[in-house]
Write a protein that holds these residues in place. Structure first.
Motif, PDB file in Angstrom:
ATOM      1  N   ARG A  89       0.851  -1.190   0.000  1.00  0.00           N
ATOM      2  CA  ARG A  89       0.000   0.000   0.000  1.00  0.00           C
ATOM      3  C   ARG A  89       0.882   1.234   0.000  1.00  0.00           C
ATOM      4  NH1 ARG A  89      -5.453  -0.685   2.029  1.00  0.00           N
ATOM      5  NH2 ARG A  89      -5.846  -2.855   2.679  1.00  0.00           N
ATOM      6  N   VAL A  90       0.346   2.312  -0.550  1.00  0.00           N
ATOM      7  CA  VAL A  90       1.087   3.567  -0.541  1.00  0.00           C
ATOM      8  C   VAL A  90       0.225   4.619   0.171  1.00  0.00           C
ATOM      9  CG1 VAL A  90       2.208   5.356  -1.895  1.00  0.00           C
ATOM     10  CG2 VAL A  90       2.217   2.983  -2.701  1.00  0.00           C
ATOM     11  N   ALA A  91       0.755   5.178   1.240  1.00  0.00           N
ATOM     12  CA  ALA A  91       0.106   6.297   1.930  1.00  0.00           C
ATOM     13  C   ALA A  91       0.749   7.583   1.430  1.00  0.00           C
ATOM     14  CB  ALA A  91       0.273   6.162   3.440  1.00  0.00           C
ATOM     15  N   TYR A  92      -0.081   8.575   1.118  1.00  0.00           N
ATOM     16  CA  TYR A  92       0.447   9.819   0.545  1.00  0.00           C
ATOM     17  C   TYR A  92      -0.506  10.976   0.841  1.00  0.00           C
ATOM     18  CZ  TYR A  92      -2.981   8.848  -3.138  1.00  0.00           C
ATOM     19  OH  TYR A  92      -4.138   8.584  -3.817  1.00  0.00           O
ATOM     20  N   THR A  93      -0.042  12.174   0.534  1.00  0.00           N
ATOM     21  CA  THR A  93      -0.862  13.382   0.649  1.00  0.00           C
ATOM     22  C   THR A  93      -1.108  13.909  -0.763  1.00  0.00           C
ATOM     23  OG1 THR A  93       0.101  13.916   2.799  1.00  0.00           O
ATOM     24  CG2 THR A  93      -1.049  15.692   1.623  1.00  0.00           C
ATOM     25  N   ASP A  94      -2.404  14.094  -1.110  1.00  0.00           N
ATOM     26  CA  ASP A  94      -2.692  14.555  -2.474  1.00  0.00           C
ATOM     27  C   ASP A  94      -2.562  16.073  -2.557  1.00  0.00           C
ATOM     28  OD1 ASP A  94      -4.999  15.652  -1.411  1.00  0.00           O
ATOM     29  OD2 ASP A  94      -6.343  14.166  -2.270  1.00  0.00           O
ATOM     30  N   VAL A 144      -4.257  10.115   1.988  1.00  0.00           N
ATOM     31  CA  VAL A 144      -4.903   9.022   1.273  1.00  0.00           C
ATOM     32  C   VAL A 144      -4.040   7.774   1.407  1.00  0.00           C
ATOM     33  CG1 VAL A 144      -5.826   8.257  -0.942  1.00  0.00           C
ATOM     34  CG2 VAL A 144      -5.816  10.703  -0.373  1.00  0.00           C
ATOM     35  N   VAL A 145      -4.694   6.637   1.478  1.00  0.00           N
ATOM     36  CA  VAL A 145      -4.006   5.344   1.451  1.00  0.00           C
ATOM     37  C   VAL A 145      -4.556   4.572   0.264  1.00  0.00           C
ATOM     38  CG1 VAL A 145      -3.531   3.182   2.654  1.00  0.00           C
ATOM     39  CG2 VAL A 145      -3.656   5.325   3.942  1.00  0.00           C
ATOM     40  N   SER A 146      -3.691   4.132  -0.617  1.00  0.00           N
ATOM     41  CA  SER A 146      -4.131   3.425  -1.811  1.00  0.00           C
ATOM     42  C   SER A 146      -4.668   2.048  -1.463  1.00  0.00           C
ATOM     43  CB  SER A 146      -2.980   3.302  -2.810  1.00  0.00           C
ATOM     44  OG  SER A 146      -2.009   2.378  -2.317  1.00  0.00           O
ATOM     45  N   ASP A 147      -5.378   1.471  -2.412  1.00  0.00           N
ATOM     46  CA  ASP A 147      -5.794   0.088  -2.247  1.00  0.00           C
ATOM     47  C   ASP A 147      -4.557  -0.817  -2.304  1.00  0.00           C
ATOM     48  OD1 ASP A 147      -8.371   0.787  -1.977  1.00  0.00           O
ATOM     49  OD2 ASP A 147      -9.037   0.093  -3.950  1.00  0.00           O
ATOM     50  N   PRO A 148      -4.617  -2.003  -1.664  1.00  0.00           N
ATOM     51  CA  PRO A 148      -3.449  -2.891  -1.683  1.00  0.00           C
ATOM     52  C   PRO A 148      -3.168  -3.424  -3.089  1.00  0.00           C
ATOM     53  CG  PRO A 148      -5.330  -3.993  -0.690  1.00  0.00           C
ATOM     54  CD  PRO A 148      -5.729  -2.573  -0.875  1.00  0.00           C
ATOM     55  N   ALA A 149      -1.902  -3.393  -3.460  1.00  0.00           N
ATOM     56  CA  ALA A 149      -1.449  -3.990  -4.724  1.00  0.00           C
ATOM     57  C   ALA A 149      -0.711  -5.277  -4.388  1.00  0.00           C
ATOM     58  CB  ALA A 149      -0.540  -3.029  -5.469  1.00  0.00           C
ATOM     59  N   THR A 150      -1.003  -6.360  -5.082  1.00  0.00           N
ATOM     60  CA  THR A 150      -0.432  -7.673  -4.777  1.00  0.00           C
ATOM     61  C   THR A 150       0.704  -7.996  -5.759  1.00  0.00           C
ATOM     62  OG1 THR A 150      -2.551  -8.448  -3.947  1.00  0.00           O
ATOM     63  CG2 THR A 150      -0.916 -10.130  -4.501  1.00  0.00           C
ATOM     64  N   VAL A 151       1.791  -8.408  -5.228  1.00  0.00           N
ATOM     65  CA  VAL A 151       2.917  -8.871  -6.046  1.00  0.00           C
ATOM     66  C   VAL A 151       3.246 -10.303  -5.610  1.00  0.00           C
ATOM     67  CG1 VAL A 151       3.875  -6.572  -6.416  1.00  0.00           C
ATOM     68  CG2 VAL A 151       4.627  -7.902  -4.446  1.00  0.00           C
ATOM     69  N   GLY A 152       3.809 -11.100  -6.528  1.00  0.00           N
ATOM     70  CA  GLY A 152       4.151 -12.490  -6.202  1.00  0.00           C
ATOM     71  C   GLY A 152       5.593 -12.620  -5.747  1.00  0.00           C
ATOM     72  N   VAL A 153       5.806 -13.387  -4.679  1.00  0.00           N
ATOM     73  CA  VAL A 153       7.143 -13.683  -4.149  1.00  0.00           C
ATOM     74  C   VAL A 153       7.414 -15.171  -4.404  1.00  0.00           C
ATOM     75  CG1 VAL A 153       8.600 -13.760  -2.109  1.00  0.00           C
ATOM     76  CG2 VAL A 153       6.981 -11.870  -2.421  1.00  0.00           C
ATOM     77  N   ARG A 154       8.502 -15.458  -5.127  1.00  0.00           N
ATOM     78  CA  ARG A 154       8.827 -16.848  -5.454  1.00  0.00           C
ATOM     79  C   ARG A 154       9.725 -17.433  -4.357  1.00  0.00           C
ATOM     80  NH1 ARG A 154      12.318 -19.508  -9.221  1.00  0.00           N
ATOM     81  NH2 ARG A 154      13.302 -17.515  -9.704  1.00  0.00           N
ATOM     82  N   VAL A 155       9.276 -18.508  -3.751  1.00  0.00           N
ATOM     83  CA  VAL A 155      10.043 -19.223  -2.725  1.00  0.00           C
ATOM     84  C   VAL A 155      10.715 -20.418  -3.409  1.00  0.00           C
ATOM     85  CG1 VAL A 155       9.977 -20.444  -0.523  1.00  0.00           C
ATOM     86  CG2 VAL A 155       8.417 -18.498  -0.949  1.00  0.00           C
ATOM     87  N   VAL A 156      12.073 -20.499  -3.271  1.00  0.00           N
ATOM     88  CA  VAL A 156      12.853 -21.561  -3.945  1.00  0.00           C
ATOM     89  C   VAL A 156      13.439 -22.520  -2.918  1.00  0.00           C
ATOM     90  CG1 VAL A 156      13.371 -20.065  -5.912  1.00  0.00           C
ATOM     91  CG2 VAL A 156      14.933 -20.136  -3.961  1.00  0.00           C
ATOM     92  N   GLU A 157      14.061 -23.618  -3.440  1.00  0.00           N
ATOM     93  CA  GLU A 157      14.673 -24.619  -2.561  1.00  0.00           C
ATOM     94  C   GLU A 157      15.749 -23.982  -1.684  1.00  0.00           C
ATOM     95  OE1 GLU A 157      13.985 -27.616  -1.971  1.00  0.00           O
ATOM     96  OE2 GLU A 157      12.620 -28.192  -3.608  1.00  0.00           O
ATOM     97  N   GLU A 158      15.928 -24.616  -0.512  1.00  0.00           N
ATOM     98  CA  GLU A 158      16.919 -24.107   0.428  1.00  0.00           C
ATOM     99  C   GLU A 158      18.314 -24.251  -0.156  1.00  0.00           C
ATOM    100  OE1 GLU A 158      18.316 -24.822   5.074  1.00  0.00           O
ATOM    101  OE2 GLU A 158      16.871 -26.169   4.101  1.00  0.00           O
ATOM    102  N   GLU A 159      19.137 -23.297  -0.056  1.00  0.00           N
ATOM    103  CA  GLU A 159      20.509 -23.333  -0.567  1.00  0.00           C
ATOM    104  C   GLU A 159      21.404 -24.179   0.342  1.00  0.00           C
ATOM    105  OE1 GLU A 159      21.794 -19.327  -0.903  1.00  0.00           O
ATOM    106  OE2 GLU A 159      20.430 -18.832  -2.543  1.00  0.00           O
ATOM    107  N   SER A 160      22.572 -24.788  -0.246  1.00  0.00           N
ATOM    108  CA  SER A 160      23.519 -25.563   0.557  1.00  0.00           C
ATOM    109  C   SER A 160      24.233 -24.675   1.573  1.00  0.00           C
ATOM    110  CB  SER A 160      24.580 -26.214  -0.359  1.00  0.00           C
ATOM    111  OG  SER A 160      25.592 -26.801   0.423  1.00  0.00           O
TER     112      SER A 160
END
Length: 531
Positions: free
Chosen positions: A479-484, A490-506
């Protein structure tokens, strides 16, 4: 042999019979005496008034008898009074006056409409009239026989008579001018100029002003009285009263009646003839709203602006344009002061409104009303409506992931790009990250600052995944909070982004991994040579 009756005896017998008949008949003889009388006969120059007169019958009885017959011979029947030629300086504007039967006594009053010349000299004058009537002159009846019908001898009379009047110098009044600032549907004042056009001073005078139409109310009712004091000949008084005109579709004339009461030179309280004045209210203070523009949109603050046009006939003070009920829209202010407006003036206005996030897009009807001061009273226009469109909701920020990978039980960072896709600059912007297990973040806020329309920037957040995480793509919201530009937070509506979770490293160090690889490779070579 019968002897003839002597002639003398026959004559005596006939004479005796006639005498007997005469002795049996009786007569009532009389006549009416009709005259005219005007008790209040004082007239004033330049007036048109009703002159009341009475018909007086002073019956004359020559020979009496039974009361009904006496009444008959002294009663004037079908009495008619007809004014004759004008008697300068008077003009009689009434035709023949039917009076009917007048027994002994007085009948009336009856009226003549008399106009007195403006330049009439004081004095006594006579109005000539023709008086005509019928009456019974003689009633003959049989005194010995009550059932015998009487006989009547009829007569008629037509003769000239006069009505005496006196013309006196007195105060006399005339309406000179009428002014008003009353408008249709509002309150104001009416000023009537009245002049003493007579030849005498009216002392301790008062003027009563009354409305003759229920759509125009004077003061709080139907009339108002104003003191005028001593009022000399030729002097003009301005009589001002408050009035209110009804809210009618069209402007029209209203009649006023003015009555002047005063003391004459002898201290007698008198009432002058009623004066009539006509007053026409001004047109309603007319307003229009022109050139309406709007940038309202769901979920943001916008404005409605336009031009108020005044089309009235008089200047207005302390004018305010007020926004009335506006439904789900929330105005920051509901009153817009405009000051003084002159006829034809055009004044711009602007109202700021917040449109809630749950509002629906589409047209909105916004009602306005103009308030202003007039005649020491706050007055109001009718409702003025405009239609303002509300645009659909549109995000101000576009959020796109630039780095969004983390290993199971590992640490990384989430880098996103923020772009101001709105039409206005923003300031004091802050990006806020929100994740749920198995994702975690120790720093969930990143300060952005100001962004102009179309400008982009990147921000980074610390990101980790627990050891219970499994490789997959998980959501994170920003979300982004700002002053117009209007200063609203104003606080924007939530924007969703994807986070990729990968195998554990050695967890082995790199040199060790290299040694292991070399060893395995060497063992493989040795084994193959041995064979």
């Amino acid at each position: 042999m019968t002897r003839p009756v002597p002639l003398a005896v026959t004559f005596l017998l006939l004479l005796s019979a006639v005498a007997g008949v005469a002795a049996a008949d009786e007569q009532v003889i009389g006549r009416p005496e009709v005259s005219l009388f005007a008790p209040d006969n004082v007239l004033v120059p330049g007036t048109d008034t009703r002159l009341d007169f009475f018909v007086v019958n002073d019956g004359q009885l020559t020979r009496g008898g039974p009361a009904p017959f006496e009444e008959r011979v002294t009663t004037a029947r079908a009495v008619r009074v007809e004014p004759l030629a004008e008697a300068a300086p008077l003009t009689v504007r009434t035709g023949p006056v039917p009076v009917g039967s007048v027994p002994e006594g007085t009948a009336g009053p009856f009226g003549l409409r008399v106009t007195v010349d403006e330049d009439a000299e004081p004095g006594t004058y006579e109005i000539p009239v023709r008086v005509s009537y019928a009456y019974t002159r003689i009633v003959t009846y049989d005194a010995t026989d009550e059932e015998a019908s009487p006989s009547y001898s009829e007569a008629s009379v037509t003769r000239r008579a006069t009505l005496a009047v006196r013309i006196e110098n007195r105060p006399r009044f005339a309406v000179v001018d009428v002014e008003t600032d009353v408008a249709v549907g509002s309150r104001g004042t009416v000023t009537v100029e009245v002049r003493n056009v007579g030849t005498r001073t009216a002392r301790d005078a008062t003027v009563a002003v009354a409305s003759a139409d229920p759509d125009l109310r004077v003061t709080t009712g139907e009339s108002a009285t104003v003191a005028a004091g001593d009022w000399a000949p030729g002097e003009t008084r301005r009589v001002t009263v408050e009035a209110r005109a009804a809210d009618t579709p069209a402007t029209r004339d209203y009649p006023l009646r003015l009555t002047v009461d005063y003391d004459d030179d002898e201290g007698v309280r008198r009432t002058a003839r009623t004066l009539t004045a006509t007053v026409r209210p001004q047109e309603r203070a007319a307003f229009e709203i022109d050139r309406v523009e709007s940038d309202l949109a769901v979920g943001r603050r916008g404005a409605v602006e336009g031009v108020l046009v005044y089309r009235g006939e008089r200047s207005l003070d302390d004018v305010t344009l007020r926004l009335l009920e506006s439904g789900s829209l929330a105005p920051t202010e509901t009153a817009y002061p405009l000051g003084t407006l002159d006829p034809g003036e055009r004044v711009p206005f602007r109202f700021t409104l917040d449109v809630p996030r749950n509002a629906s897009p589409g047209p909105r009807r916004l009602p306005f009303r103009v308030e202003y001061d007039a005649a020491n009273e706050r007055q109001f226009s009718g409702t003025l409506s405009v239609v303002a469109p509300v645009d659909p909701y549109r995000e101000v920020f576009r959020v796109e992931a630039r780095e969004s990978q983390v290993a199971v039980d590992g640490e990384s960072r989430l880098v996103v790009e923020l772009t101001n896709v709105g039409d206005d600059p923003v300031r004091d912007a802050t990006a806020r990250l929100s994740v749920t297990e198995p994702l975690e973040s120790d720093v969930t806020e990143a300060f952005v600052g100001s962004l102009a329309p179309g400008e982009s920037t990147t921000v980074a957040f610390a990101l980790s995944a627990t050891d219970e995480a499994i490789p997959s793509t998980l959501p994170a919201t920003v979300r982004v909070a700002y002053t117009d530009e209007t200063g609203r937070d104003v606080v924007s509506d939530p924007a969703t982004v994807g986070v990729r979770v990968v195998e554990e490293e050695s967890s082995l160090p790199v040199p060790v991994l290299v040694a292991v690889v070399v060893t395995v490779v060497g063992a493989g070579v040795w084994w193959s040579r041995r064979r």
